[in-house]
Design a protein around this motif. Structure first.
Motif, short mmCIF file in Angstrom:
data_model
loop_
_atom_site.label_atom_id
_atom_site.label_comp_id
_atom_site.label_asym_id
_atom_site.label_seq_id
_atom_site.Cartn_x
_atom_site.Cartn_y
_atom_site.Cartn_z
N THR A 200 88.03 104.99 -29.66
CA THR A 200 87.91 105.70 -30.93
C THR A 200 87.16 104.84 -31.92
OG1 THR A 200 90.00 104.81 -31.73
CG2 THR A 200 90.09 106.94 -30.59
N GLU A 201 86.69 105.47 -32.98
CA GLU A 201 86.05 104.74 -34.06
C GLU A 201 86.58 105.31 -35.35
OE1 GLU A 201 81.51 103.74 -35.45
OE2 GLU A 201 82.11 103.62 -33.36
N SER A 202 87.51 104.59 -35.96
CA SER A 202 88.15 105.07 -37.16
C SER A 202 88.44 103.92 -38.10
CB SER A 202 89.46 105.80 -36.81
OG SER A 202 90.17 106.12 -37.99
N PRO A 203 87.56 103.67 -39.06
CA PRO A 203 87.79 102.59 -40.02
C PRO A 203 89.12 102.72 -40.75
CG PRO A 203 85.55 103.38 -40.20
CD PRO A 203 86.26 104.32 -39.28
N LEU A 204 89.50 103.94 -41.13
CA LEU A 204 90.76 104.12 -41.85
C LEU A 204 91.96 103.79 -40.97
CD1 LEU A 204 90.40 107.32 -44.08
CD2 LEU A 204 90.11 104.93 -44.67
N ALA A 205 91.89 104.15 -39.69
CA ALA A 205 92.99 103.82 -38.78
C ALA A 205 93.11 102.30 -38.63
CB ALA A 205 92.76 104.47 -37.42
N LEU A 217 105.21 96.87 -44.88
CA LEU A 217 105.11 98.32 -44.94
C LEU A 217 105.10 98.91 -43.53
CD1 LEU A 217 102.32 98.65 -47.65
CD2 LEU A 217 104.78 99.04 -47.99
N SER A 218 105.73 100.06 -43.38
CA SER A 218 105.63 100.77 -42.10
C SER A 218 104.32 101.55 -42.09
CB SER A 218 106.80 101.74 -41.93
OG SER A 218 106.67 102.83 -42.84
N ILE A 219 103.87 101.95 -40.92
CA ILE A 219 102.62 102.71 -40.83
C ILE A 219 102.74 104.04 -41.56
CG2 ILE A 219 103.15 103.86 -38.64
CD1 ILE A 219 99.72 102.48 -39.75
#
Length: 267
Positions: A200-205, A217-219
């Motif tokens: 995958t390609e997800s900068p936000l993830a 913090l939890s996810i």
């Protein structure tokens, strides 16, 4: 837009529409797709009348040159094209509407974007022009004044940029629309060609996972952040981690105490 307002994630009033914009959470951005979200933000920036005219002129010059290398566009030709463009696209808003109508995928992404930023939006219409139906209200035409106000909010708040992003060390939403579009295009091409199911390609993830892993913090708590909140906390977490690593290096004699940079002064 005030930084505290952005950091707090509070709703933003849209006076020309008599409603508010809700800063979407990461989980809501995920629901429509981060590619779509950042494409719409880039579209707001791309909707610039003067830039649009410049691109059309360059394209026309290239076409003439390709058809006949010995020919060049005259100043009269340029003025004539500019005159026609000024009539057809007299404002940034007219360029924006043209782009939406010319590219169906953009139109679909824009509609999804509207639904997550306007909590009371019930229906979107396009006949005879773009109109929105808000809860307990009759449809309203989306006017140029409304576009200008929403564009300003979108680019100043929803697409918040920090010094770290600007340095391109981690830049999921670059300020230049063309660069965003190119990144999205490359990401889509990569997804279409790779066979690995977990690729995958997800900068936000990536950003969310790094922040959750380096903090208490939890996810799920990270997913409830707005995009600006995520960017700001990610940047500060990175600076704090760098500061802690300097302290550790100093403790083992690998770094002089005078060389340690206070992370709070870097902000």
């Amino acid at each position: 837009m005030a930084k505290l307002h952005i950091l707090a994630g509070t709703p933003i009033p849209v006076r020309s529409m008599g409603t508010i914009i809700t800063q979407p959470k990461i989980r809501e951005i995920a629901a429509i797709g981060e590619d779509k979200y950042f494409t719409v933000l880039s579209l707001f920036q791309k909707a610039d009348k003067e830039d649009f005219k410049s691109e059309i002129l360059k394209a026309e010059e290239a076409r003439i040159k390709k058809e006949n290398p010995d020919l060049e566009m005259t100043e009269d030709d340029k003025r004539e094209i500019e005159f026609e463009l000024d009539i057809t696209y007299p404002s940034d808003f007219s360029v924006f509407i043209y782009l939406l109508q010319a590219f169906p995928d953009l139109k679909s992404s824009f509609e999804s974007f509207l639904y997550i930023i306007f909590p009371n939006l019930r229906k979107i219409g396009w006949v005879p022009t773009l109109n929105l139906t808000l809860a307990e209200r009759d449809p309203i035409d989306f006017t140029e004044d409304m576009f200008t106000e929403v564009k300003d909010i979108a680019l100043s708040s929803l697409n918040y940029k920090t010094a770290e992003e600007q340095s391109a060390e981690f830049n999921p939403a670059n300020g230049m629309a063309s660069e965003i579009a190119e990144k999205i295009k490359r990401a889509k091409e990569k997804r279409n060609t790779e066979t690995s199911s977990n690729s995958t390609e997800s900068p936000l993830a990536d950003m969310s996972s790094i922040l959750a892993s380096s903090s208490n913090l939890s996810i799920q708590e990270v997913m409830d952040m707005t995009y600006p909140q995520l960017v700001i906390q990610y940047e500060r977490s990175s600076l704090l981690l760098g500061f802690v690593n300097q302290i550790r290096a100093s403790a083992f004699g690998g770094l002089d105490p005078d060389d340690i940079i206070d992370w709070t002064k870097t902000l």
